[in-house]
Scaffold this active site. Structure first.
Site, PDB file in Angstrom:
ATOM      1  N   HIS A  82      36.324  44.102  35.298  1.00  0.00           N
ATOM      2  CA  HIS A  82      37.484  43.562  36.008  1.00  0.00           C
ATOM      3  C   HIS A  82      37.907  42.251  35.372  1.00  0.00           C
ATOM      4  O   HIS A  82      37.066  41.461  34.970  1.00  0.00           O
ATOM      5  CB  HIS A  82      37.120  43.319  37.484  1.00  0.00           C
ATOM      6  CG  HIS A  82      38.268  42.825  38.294  1.00  0.00           C
ATOM      7  ND1 HIS A  82      39.244  43.663  38.780  1.00  0.00           N
ATOM      8  CD2 HIS A  82      38.628  41.575  38.680  1.00  0.00           C
ATOM      9  CE1 HIS A  82      40.141  42.954  39.432  1.00  0.00           C
ATOM     10  NE2 HIS A  82      39.793  41.685  39.391  1.00  0.00           N
ATOM     11  N   ASP A 161      42.831  45.171  52.114  1.00  0.00           N
ATOM     12  CA  ASP A 161      43.214  44.212  51.063  1.00  0.00           C
ATOM     13  C   ASP A 161      44.715  44.257  50.809  1.00  0.00           C
ATOM     14  O   ASP A 161      45.345  43.224  50.599  1.00  0.00           O
ATOM     15  CB  ASP A 161      42.449  44.497  49.759  1.00  0.00           C
ATOM     16  CG  ASP A 161      42.842  43.503  48.678  1.00  0.00           C
ATOM     17  OD1 ASP A 161      42.623  42.298  48.893  1.00  0.00           O
ATOM     18  OD2 ASP A 161      43.395  43.917  47.648  1.00  0.00           O
ATOM     19  N   ARG A 168      49.036  37.039  52.153  1.00  0.00           N
ATOM     20  CA  ARG A 168      48.607  35.855  51.393  1.00  0.00           C
ATOM     21  C   ARG A 168      49.681  35.433  50.398  1.00  0.00           C
ATOM     22  O   ARG A 168      49.949  34.254  50.215  1.00  0.00           O
ATOM     23  CB  ARG A 168      47.288  36.155  50.638  1.00  0.00           C
ATOM     24  CG  ARG A 168      46.075  36.215  51.563  1.00  0.00           C
ATOM     25  CD  ARG A 168      44.878  36.814  50.845  1.00  0.00           C
ATOM     26  NE  ARG A 168      44.494  36.047  49.689  1.00  0.00           N
ATOM     27  CZ  ARG A 168      43.855  36.544  48.621  1.00  0.00           C
ATOM     28  NH1 ARG A 168      43.519  37.826  48.580  1.00  0.00           N
ATOM     29  NH2 ARG A 168      43.542  35.777  47.607  1.00  0.00           N
ATOM     30  N   SER A 183      38.570  40.026  48.156  1.00  0.00           N
ATOM     31  CA  SER A 183      39.609  40.958  47.720  1.00  0.00           C
ATOM     32  C   SER A 183      39.132  41.726  46.468  1.00  0.00           C
ATOM     33  O   SER A 183      39.195  42.969  46.413  1.00  0.00           O
ATOM     34  CB  SER A 183      40.885  40.155  47.414  1.00  0.00           C
ATOM     35  OG  SER A 183      41.797  40.893  46.660  1.00  0.00           O
ATOM     36  N   LYS A 187      37.306  45.908  46.369  1.00  0.00           N
ATOM     37  CA  LYS A 187      37.892  46.977  45.548  1.00  0.00           C
ATOM     38  C   LYS A 187      36.896  47.473  44.495  1.00  0.00           C
ATOM     39  O   LYS A 187      36.797  48.668  44.231  1.00  0.00           O
ATOM     40  CB  LYS A 187      39.181  46.477  44.887  1.00  0.00           C
ATOM     41  CG  LYS A 187      40.337  46.376  45.881  1.00  0.00           C
ATOM     42  CD  LYS A 187      41.591  45.803  45.256  1.00  0.00           C
ATOM     43  CE  LYS A 187      41.438  44.348  44.945  1.00  0.00           C
ATOM     44  NZ  LYS A 187      42.647  43.597  44.701  1.00  0.00           N
TER      45      LYS A 187
HETATM   46  N1  URA Z   1      42.976  39.673  42.202  1.00  0.00           N
HETATM   47  C1  URA Z   1      42.716  40.363  43.331  1.00  0.00           C
HETATM   48  O1  URA Z   1      42.512  41.569  43.285  1.00  0.00           O
HETATM   49  N2  URA Z   1      42.704  39.705  44.498  1.00  0.00           N
HETATM   50  C2  URA Z   1      42.931  38.383  44.604  1.00  0.00           C
HETATM   51  O2  URA Z   1      42.883  37.845  45.692  1.00  0.00           O
HETATM   52  C3  URA Z   1      43.213  37.669  43.428  1.00  0.00           C
HETATM   53  C4  URA Z   1      43.216  38.346  42.227  1.00  0.00           C
END
Ligand code: URA
Length: 424
Positions: A82, A161, A168, A183, A187
């Site tokens: 990621h 999310d 947000r 967040s 995922k």
């Molecule tokens: N990437 C994400 O998936 N979530 C966040 O809050 C910030 C960056």
């Protein structure tokens, strides 16, 4: 239990219990708790922070809000990767085939562009025909047969999310470390991999601007991983200038191909080797030294690029069809000196304005446009030497706006390392 008491508790800087967080998120999803109440709680979290324990509970509740990808049909260790996002970040396009060529299994779910940063799905989809929406069966079949696949996040992956992120984004509460950690990790955990390598970008082209925040975010994510029995390794890497030279979807695919062919700009190549080495070491349970040797060998002998071709073909893409605009403008420096700083996020924003990114969810991206840097931080250039080439299509640009992204000075101001540190 009621939401006003929970908001007040967080406003006073107290720790929320797992039950209170569960009540809040479930209530938000089913509509009993309103947007304005969650917004107020998010701001209280932003101002008063969360403990690591609260963040772990929040992550678990978000993770359980939707579907989880079941990768039990893939027998080997599965490695996910990621990036917290930056300008010109095309590492996934290179890393997936590279580590798969080394024998690692790399199933990945990616996002589309967010704000000034491009998304991996949009980059792969610059290749005509490339399909990012695969069923779970197709995804698993490809992972088993090719070793790597990159697909768009499925609709019901961590719906909490999606709802929280949308709020947000419009309430000034994106930049909270526990909210970012929960967040990302919800995922990643829902995507089903066994081990995760995170490229945490730090600098003026990233969400996280300083190293102290990056260290804390990395340690929260590593701890969430431990709590869920997953090995997580975070690399804190520099994003004070675009990664590589190309920004814009087709241009970035072209640059990724160069790196896969053992060429391309040094920074992106070096970063891919660091991240790839970690992924191969974790995926094959071998030392970093052995993994590094393998990674270099697969870049050198052409098998990384062959794996890329195989992966793209499997997902329906036709590399011959990749289009880059032929309307090219050269932007020159107005003075001589060292490139002292680059306004990275503003260059990303300019590419978005050219049509390379979205303002609204349903905007159609123009993959043919973008910017290719002719200079990087620390380079010396003369007046009238080229700063960038701009590839335009339907929308025009202001040359001055681009020139203003580069600070040219008598001193380079020193260079940041590409990789600051590793947290595990
Ligand atoms: N990437 C994400 O998936 N979530 C966040 O809050 C910030 C960056």
């Amino acid at each position: 239990m009621n939401i006003v008491d929970i908001i007040n508790k967080k406003r006073m800087g107290e720790e929320l219990t797992k039950e209170e967080l569960e009540y809040t998120i479930k209530g938000f999803i089913n509509g009993d708790i309103k947007d304005y109440q969650i917004s107020s709680l998010l701001m209280a979290i932003c101002l008063n922070d969360m403990t690591d324990e609260e963040t772990s509970y929040l992550t678990e509740i978000m993770l359980n809000s939707g579907d989880k990808v079941d990768l039990s049909g893939v027998s080997k260790i599965k490695i996910d990767k990621h990036s917290t996002g930056g300008v010109g970040d095309k590492t996934t396009l290179i890393l997936l085939p590279l580590v798969a060529a080394c024998g690692v299994v790399a199933p990945k779910m990616s996002g589309r562009g967010l704000g000034f940063t491009g998304g991996t799905v949009d980059k792969f989809e610059a290749i005509p025909g490339f399909k990012s929406e695969l069923s779970e069966e197709e995804f698993i079949k490809q992972v088993n047969e090719v070793g790597a696949a990159d697909i768009a996040q499925t609709a019901n992956l961590v719906p909490a999310d999606k709802l929280l992120y949308a709020l947000r984004d419009v309430t000034g509460t994106v930049e909270s470390l526990p909210l970012i950690a929960s967040s990302i990790m919800s995922k990643k955990l829902a995507s089903g991999a066994d081990k995760i390598v995170i490229d945490l970008k730090v600098g003026n082209g990233a969400l996280i601007k300083n190293l102290d925040d990056a260290r804390r975010l990395a340690s929260i994510m590593v701890n969430i991983g431990k709590y869920h029995g997953k090995e997580v390794v975070c690399f804190l890497t520099d994003m004070n200038q675009p990664l590589g030279n190309a920004i814009g979807n087709s241009l970035e695919v072209k640059e990724a191909i160069e790196v896969l062919n053992n060429e391309g700009p040094k920074d992106i190549r070096d970063l891919v080797i660091v991240l790839g080495t970690a992924m191969v070491s974790m995926g094959l349970n071998i030392s970093m030294k052995e993994a590094n040797k393998l990674v270099l060998e697969k870049l050198r002998d052409g098998s990384a690029y062959k794996k890329f071709e195989e992966m793209v073909k499997y997902q329906g893409g036709n590399l011959e069809g990749l289009v880059i605009s032929d309307k090219v403008i050269s932007i020159k420096s107005q003075k001589s000196g060292f490139v002292r700083s680059i306004k990275t996020n503003e260059l990303g924003e300019i590419v978005r304005k050219l049509g390379g990114g979205r303002y609204e969810k349903n905007d159609v991206i123009d993959p043919t446009v973008g910017i290719v840097l002719s200079v990087k931080k620390g380079d010396y250039l003369l007046e009238d030497e080229e700063l960038v080439k701009v590839y335009i299509n339907k929308k025009d640009i202001s040359a001055q706006e681009i020139i203003d992204c580069f600070e040219i000075d008598d001193s380079s101001g020193g260079l940041n390392p590409l990789v600051y540190e590793m947290v595990k």
